[in-house]
Motif scaffolding. Structure first.
Motif, short mmCIF file in Angstrom:
data_model
loop_
_atom_site.label_atom_id
_atom_site.label_comp_id
_atom_site.label_asym_id
_atom_site.label_seq_id
_atom_site.Cartn_x
_atom_site.Cartn_y
_atom_site.Cartn_z
N GLY A 174 60.91 67.12 39.76
CA GLY A 174 61.12 65.95 41.05
C GLY A 174 62.35 64.98 41.17
O GLY A 174 63.32 65.33 40.02
N SER A 175 63.16 64.35 42.79
CA SER A 175 64.20 63.92 42.14
C SER A 175 63.92 63.22 41.38
O SER A 175 65.66 62.81 40.47
N PHE A 176 62.67 61.84 41.14
CA PHE A 176 63.73 61.23 39.74
C PHE A 176 63.63 61.94 38.64
O PHE A 176 64.82 61.04 37.84
N TYR A 177 63.03 62.40 38.76
CA TYR A 177 62.66 63.16 36.94
C TYR A 177 64.86 63.67 36.69
O TYR A 177 64.48 63.63 36.29
N ILE A 178 65.01 64.77 37.36
CA ILE A 178 66.22 65.26 38.20
C ILE A 178 67.32 63.95 37.52
O ILE A 178 68.08 64.76 36.68
N MET A 179 67.11 63.64 38.19
CA MET A 179 67.97 61.78 38.02
C MET A 179 68.93 61.30 36.49
O MET A 179 68.81 61.41 36.60
N ARG A 180 67.04 61.51 36.11
CA ARG A 180 67.03 60.68 35.15
C ARG A 180 67.52 61.51 34.04
O ARG A 180 68.06 61.09 32.79
N ARG A 181 67.24 62.52 33.97
CA ARG A 181 66.84 63.79 32.90
C ARG A 181 68.27 64.28 32.78
O ARG A 181 68.65 64.71 31.91
#
Length: 214
Positions: free
Chosen positions: A117-124
């Motif tokens: 997801g977008s949040f996962y990609i941004m954070r990880r």
């Protein structure tokens, strides 16, 4: 007035250094969050955020600081809010530009293909790759935060290097040390932060060169 200069220098370092570090940290957190969202999501969200950023960057920082201090009154809290509000837009634009370069790389596309997801990609994946360049910017902004708002927001008899410099304008002809001592402390603090920023920049440039060779 009979105040001890050395005691005020030592005690005043707390507020001066705290304002520089804490205000820069809050500015980074706000600007980085907005820049991540703007750069990664794009579209109308990016256009809306950049319109707000342009408005904030078009108004002089000093005007923001004076307006916020006039509304909230003098004090440490008001000064911190004023610095964050007047500085977050620059951080946001720098982070957005870095995200725009990274989001189209192959490993980001692979993460999307695997269902990230977008949040996962941004954070990880995106955030860890922009943190190192931001360290140099943080070190540079700490020094400028300490220098930019001398004597604003805090009032005597609070001990602060900026207040001491402002107060010394009335007495430096009789005793130049009352101006020289706090000015030297502030100058050495900013110089040390800038030297750290230069060292980090050299290390990052060396690492980037080694990575390109590999």
């Amino acid at each position: 007035i009979g105040r001890d200069l050395l005691s005020r220098l030592i005690y005043g370092s707390r507020s001066s250094v705290f304002i520089a570090f804490f205000a820069t940290g809050c500015t980074l957190l706000l600007g980085m969050t907005i820049g991540l969202v703007s750069g990664y999501l794009g579209g109308w969200i990016d256009q809306l955020i950049q319109a707000v950023v342009n408005i904030f960057q078009g108004i002089p920082s000093a005007a923001f600081v004076v307006a916020i201090l006039g509304l909230l009154g003098p004090g440490m809290r008001s000064l911190l809010i004023a610095i964050v509000v007047s500085s977050w837009a620059g951080f946001s634009r720098i982070v957005r530009n870095q995200v725009l370069e990274i989001r189209e790389l192959h490993y980001i596309e692979g993460a999307r293909a695997m269902g990230g997801g977008s949040f996962y990609i941004m954070r990880r994946h995106i955030l860890p790759n922009i943190l190192l360049p931001l360290l140099v910017l943080i070190a540079t902004r700490i020094g400028s935060a300490a220098m930019s708002y001398l004597g604003l927001g805090l009032r005597a008899p609070a001990a602060d290097w900026g207040i001491m410099i402002n107060d010394a304008k009335l007495y430096y002809v009789k005793d130049f040390l009352v101006l020289l001592a706090p000015a030297a402390c502030l100058t050495l603090f900013c110089l040390s932060i800038n030297l750290i920023a230069d060292y980090l920049r050299d290390c990052l440039d060396h690492d980037d060169g080694a990575a390109r060779m590999l």
